[in-house]
Design an enzyme around this catalytic site. Structure first.
Site, PDB file in Angstrom:
ATOM      1  N   HIS A   1      26.339 -47.901 -82.556  1.00  0.00           N
ATOM      2  CA  HIS A   1      26.984 -47.823 -83.887  1.00  0.00           C
ATOM      3  C   HIS A   1      27.954 -46.641 -83.967  1.00  0.00           C
ATOM      4  O   HIS A   1      27.815 -45.742 -84.811  1.00  0.00           O
ATOM      5  CB  HIS A   1      25.938 -47.755 -85.012  1.00  0.00           C
ATOM      6  CG  HIS A   1      26.479 -48.206 -86.343  1.00  0.00           C
ATOM      7  ND1 HIS A   1      25.739 -48.906 -87.265  1.00  0.00           N
ATOM      8  CD2 HIS A   1      27.707 -48.072 -86.896  1.00  0.00           C
ATOM      9  CE1 HIS A   1      26.483 -49.164 -88.338  1.00  0.00           C
ATOM     10  NE2 HIS A   1      27.696 -48.659 -88.133  1.00  0.00           N
TER      11      HIS A   1
ATOM     12  N   ARG B   1      27.807 -55.690 -88.842  1.00  0.00           N
ATOM     13  CA  ARG B   1      26.470 -55.150 -89.032  1.00  0.00           C
ATOM     14  C   ARG B   1      25.497 -55.974 -88.197  1.00  0.00           C
ATOM     15  O   ARG B   1      25.735 -57.159 -87.951  1.00  0.00           O
ATOM     16  CB  ARG B   1      26.068 -55.237 -90.512  1.00  0.00           C
ATOM     17  CG  ARG B   1      26.855 -54.314 -91.426  1.00  0.00           C
ATOM     18  CD  ARG B   1      26.474 -52.848 -91.211  1.00  0.00           C
ATOM     19  NE  ARG B   1      27.109 -51.947 -92.166  1.00  0.00           N
ATOM     20  CZ  ARG B   1      28.027 -51.043 -91.834  1.00  0.00           C
ATOM     21  NH1 ARG B   1      28.468 -50.945 -90.583  1.00  0.00           N
ATOM     22  NH2 ARG B   1      28.525 -50.235 -92.747  1.00  0.00           N
TER      23      ARG B   1
HETATM   24  C1  GLV Z   1      30.138 -47.613 -90.331  1.00  0.00           C
HETATM   25  O1  GLV Z   1      29.547 -48.562 -89.930  1.00  0.00           O
HETATM   26  C2  GLV Z   1      30.736 -47.493 -91.642  1.00  0.00           C
HETATM   27  O2  GLV Z   1      30.393 -48.285 -92.551  1.00  0.00           O
HETATM   28  O3  GLV Z   1      31.588 -46.613 -91.833  1.00  0.00           O
END
Ligand code: GLV
Length: 300
Positions: A263, A215
């Protein structure tokens, strides 16, 4: 016949596909896609990425909560009634996608892609030393489902991989100081926030690569910029940032030695994700423990 109602809050296209799958493949479950939730008193299970504020107060018969993604840090745990079990998403599609992304990042750093991209732009044809994967030690922060899957694939490519997690016998310092590429695949918790900071970078061998597939909150962004500027960190590949989308004008956009993806390392896959969700609902219906059950004190 009694129907068990699952309310889904998340990306709409996936919700529609999941509702169809549940209607066709199960006789006793029904999946409703928020905001078309019907009578909220009928909802027994919630599968959500980020539920709207106040939703839990309107679901008097809720029995369990499922994150639609691998993490639960996006949820306000304090808003979820304490008696409800909470599970994160464990499904083979996430493991396969994230493993491929981590291998891409480690290979890009190991094979000097940042330097070669810069050389290409400058029309420079110049070989850097070519080293085998065996000469590139990878440190894996996080040895859960995702870290283990990525470590196994990297080992298969010939990289020596060492893992670290909060329950490891080996020390954080020992792993980081022997990492030519350091990969973060930790859950974001109060203990891991800011773990990729100046202190950690100072432990690395000079010029090491940094990969963040955890993260954005794991990384102290100013510390990475300073470590890149001093040469302590050679280059970084990041799938996550403190603020997403990365704000306009952020220093990472144009940084020659930061490679960014938006992401996308792993996204819960439609087919395998619904199979995992249905299997977990069935576990609950049978009175068994949920897969991926979150320990709220631990935070993952
Ligand atoms: C993506 O970051 C997830 O948590 O699936």
């Amino acid at each position: 016949l009694r129907r068990h109602v699952v309310l889904y809050v998340g990306a709409e296209a996936r919700g529609r596909a999941w509702a169809r799958f549940v209607a066709e493949e199960t006789g006793d479950l029904e999946l409703r896609v928020w905001p078309e939730a019907g009578d909220l008193a009928e909802v027994a299970y919630l599968a959500a990425w980020i539920p709207p504020a106040g939703l839990f107060g309107k679901l008097p018969n809720l029995k369990a909560v499922f994150s639609v993604g691998a993490g639960v840090d996006q949820l306000d745990l304090a808003a979820i009634p304490a008696h409800l079990p909470l599970a994160r998403m464990i499904e083979p599609g996430i493991e396969a996608c994230l493993t491929a992304w981590v291998c891409m990042a480690v290979l890009a750093l190991h094979r000097d892609l940042p330097a070669y991209v810069a050389q290409q732009r400058a029309e420079v044809w110049r070989a850097l030393p070519v080293r085998p994967p065996a000469a590139c030690r990878v440190g894996m922060l996080g040895t859960g489902r995702l870290g283990s899957a990525a470590a196994k694939a990297l080992t298969g490519l010939g990289f020596p991989v060492r893992g670290w997690s909060r329950s490891s016998e080996v020390s954080f310092e020992a792993v980081v100081s022997a990492s030519d590429v350091l990969v973060c695949l930790l859950p974001l918790t109060a203990q891991t926030r800011g773990i990729l900071d100046a202190r950690t970078f100072a432990l690395l061998p000079r010029g090491a690569g940094v990969v963040n597939a955890g993260r954005g909150g794991h990384l102290v962004e100013a510390d990475l910029r300073a470590a890149l500027a001093s040469g302590q960190v050679g280059a970084a590949v990041l799938d996550v940032t403190a603020e997403e989308p990365l704000p306009a004008g952020h220093a990472f956009w144009g940084h020659e030695r930061i490679f960014l993806t938006p992401h996308v390392g792993a996204v819960t896959q439609t087919e395998t994700g619904i199979a995992a969700l249905v299997a977990n609902v069935r576990r609950h219906l049978r009175g068994e423990a949920l897969e991926g059950l979150v320990d709220r004190d631990r935070g993952y």
